[in-house]
Design a protein around this motif. Structure first.
Motif, PDB file in Angstrom:
ATOM      1  N   ILE A 141      -0.299  15.697  -6.735  1.00  0.00           N
ATOM      2  CA  ILE A 141      -0.007  14.129  -6.584  1.00  0.00           C
ATOM      3  C   ILE A 141       0.256  13.801  -7.821  1.00  0.00           C
ATOM      4  N   LYS A 182       5.573   9.745 -11.790  1.00  0.00           N
ATOM      5  CA  LYS A 182       6.736  10.169 -12.208  1.00  0.00           C
ATOM      6  C   LYS A 182       7.056  10.305 -13.665  1.00  0.00           C
ATOM      7  N   LYS A 193       8.139  18.107  -4.852  1.00  0.00           N
ATOM      8  CA  LYS A 193       8.975  17.266  -3.550  1.00  0.00           C
ATOM      9  C   LYS A 193       8.223  16.757  -2.693  1.00  0.00           C
ATOM     10  N   ASP A 194       8.264  15.398  -2.452  1.00  0.00           N
ATOM     11  CA  ASP A 194       7.544  14.827  -1.452  1.00  0.00           C
ATOM     12  C   ASP A 194       7.300  15.485  -0.130  1.00  0.00           C
ATOM     13  N   LYS A 195       6.191  15.599   0.268  1.00  0.00           N
ATOM     14  CA  LYS A 195       5.797  15.800   1.677  1.00  0.00           C
ATOM     15  C   LYS A 195       5.766  17.573   1.809  1.00  0.00           C
ATOM     16  N   PHE A 224       3.178  14.835  -3.754  1.00  0.00           N
ATOM     17  CA  PHE A 224       4.029  13.509  -3.931  1.00  0.00           C
ATOM     18  C   PHE A 224       4.351  13.197  -5.435  1.00  0.00           C
ATOM     19  N   LEU A 242       4.532   9.659  -7.478  1.00  0.00           N
ATOM     20  CA  LEU A 242       4.243   8.155  -7.300  1.00  0.00           C
ATOM     21  C   LEU A 242       4.569   7.438  -8.709  1.00  0.00           C
ATOM     22  N   PRO A 283      -0.246   3.675  -1.724  1.00  0.00           N
ATOM     23  CA  PRO A 283       0.880   4.809  -1.789  1.00  0.00           C
ATOM     24  C   PRO A 283      -0.290   6.168  -2.120  1.00  0.00           C
ATOM     25  N   ALA A 335      -0.549   9.454   0.307  1.00  0.00           N
ATOM     26  CA  ALA A 335      -0.071  10.533  -0.105  1.00  0.00           C
ATOM     27  C   ALA A 335      -1.476  11.645   0.029  1.00  0.00           C
ATOM     28  N   CYS A 341      -1.645  15.124   2.458  1.00  0.00           N
ATOM     29  CA  CYS A 341      -2.042  16.162   1.890  1.00  0.00           C
ATOM     30  C   CYS A 341      -3.029  16.964   2.171  1.00  0.00           C
TER      31      CYS A 341
END
Length: 357
Positions: free
Chosen positions: A286, A289, A299-301, A305, A307, A314, A318, A322
């Motif tokens: 996690i 950005k 890649k998210d999920k 993640f 953020l 958020p 996340a 996970c």
């Protein structure tokens, strides 16, 4: 066998690993401007086997990281190389060498470990960067964001080549399923990096006040903010945050193996190879950005993640995703294309193409 010279700032172990691999294909010569970076723990330099030609050049250190010398130019002048690779322009010695190469029309490759555009920087700095970044025969860059950095400062986009940035060998990728470990906390979160303002660890520690005591956060690394962060932990009686100090590469990989999630709160990272290291051990990441490696790999999920910042709902959402979904195989799959061996193969292909032109 082609004869290649690389001018590099210090013997970072992951670059020594790469250079050792490249020496299987090229007659590789490397000039390190200094034996260590001033902000690195001595344990950081775990690779001490050089299978390439290592040249020491005399010069004068200036400040924390700068270096003044004409000896790199003298070295190039009296030795014949098929290709010269310059790792940036951050020291006076590198600037003088790039000017010499340009003046004498000696083709060279400009090599970066990553880059971030500074849109609000003063005109003088932008012009200086453009002067030394533009004009190379080719550029080596680890990701698309770093490509944009090079283009912004004058690089020809047609001669930018991407290589897979790596710090791990193939045999260091974790084997799944992983063995169970003995834990102090029910859930283990880990982060690793220099304890400096840019890495934003104080913000993460403050955020961790909102998490239960069985959610243990281990932060590995040293730096100027260590005492400040430690005081905050003590003053707030936080039992679920541990400043665990610096670990060398091999012990760090073992620590990743014991974790559930890797957290990376950095406000800015030109790359961030620790992201790939965490993925290589089957740990979802996690991250903010603001890290080039995360933008490239996460890649998210799927394997973690991205953020805007590691805080609030958020981050909680996340983390719970996970913890409740087994992403380990996805993480290792994401890291598999980014090993020292694959990086070396890509470098060989790129450099041979550049030398053939």
């Amino acid at each position: 066998m082609k004869k290649v010279l690389i001018v590099f700032n210090h013997p970072a172990p992951y670059k020594v690993r790469l250079f050792n691999e490249l020496s299987k294909t090229f007659e590789l010569h490397v000039i390190f401007e200094r034996e260590k970076a001033s902000d690195r723990n001595n344990k950081f330099y775990f690779e001490n086997e050089y299978r390439f030609f290592h040249h020491h050049v005399k010069g004068f250190p200036l400040g924390r990281e700068n270096f003044i010398s004409n000896r790199i130019i003298r070295h190039i002048k009296y030795r014949k190389y098929d290709l010269v690779i310059m790792n940036g322009y951050s020291t006076f010695a590198e600037m003088k060498t790039i000017r010499y190469l340009k003046k004498n029309k000696i083709p060279y490759v400009f090599y970066i470990n990553g880059g971030i555009i500074k849109p609000n920087e003063c005109k003088f700095k932008k012009n200086l960067k453009t002067k030394y970044i533009s004009g190379a025969k080719a550029y080596l860059s680890p990701d698309e964001n770093s490509n944009k950095y090079l283009e912004y400062y004058g690089a020809n986009p047609k001669v930018i080549y991407n290589y897979p940035y790596s710090t791990i060998y193939e045999h260091e990728l974790t084997k799944l399923p992983k063995a169970e470990s003995v834990r102090v906390f029910d859930k283990v979160f880990i982060s690793s990096g220099q304890l400096i303002k840019r890495k934003n660890y104080m913000s993460l520690v403050k955020e961790w006040k909102n998490y239960p005591e069985n959610y243990g956060l281990y932060i590995y690394g040293d730096g100027k903010e260590k005492n400040k962060i430690q005081r905050f932990i003590q003053e707030n009686h936080m039992k679920n945050v541990v400043l665990a100090g610096f670990l060398n590469h091999h012990k760090m990989l073992d620590s990743f193996n014991d974790a559930d999630v890797f957290l990376f709160p950095s406000n800015e990272d030109i790359y961030g190879h620790v992201v790939n290291e965490a993925l290589s051990q089957g740990i979802p990441v996690i991250s903010t950005k603001k890290v080039n490696a995360s933008l490239k790999l996460i890649k998210d999920k799927y394997n973690g993640f991205l953020l805007d910042e590691l805080s609030g709902q958020p981050l909680k959402d996340a983390i719970e995703f996970c913890l409740n979904n087994n992403l380990a195989a996805n993480c290792v799959e994401s890291a598999t294309p980014y090993t020292i061996e694959k990086s070396a193969n890509a470098h060989v292909e790129i450099l041979n193409e550049v030398m053939s032109k």
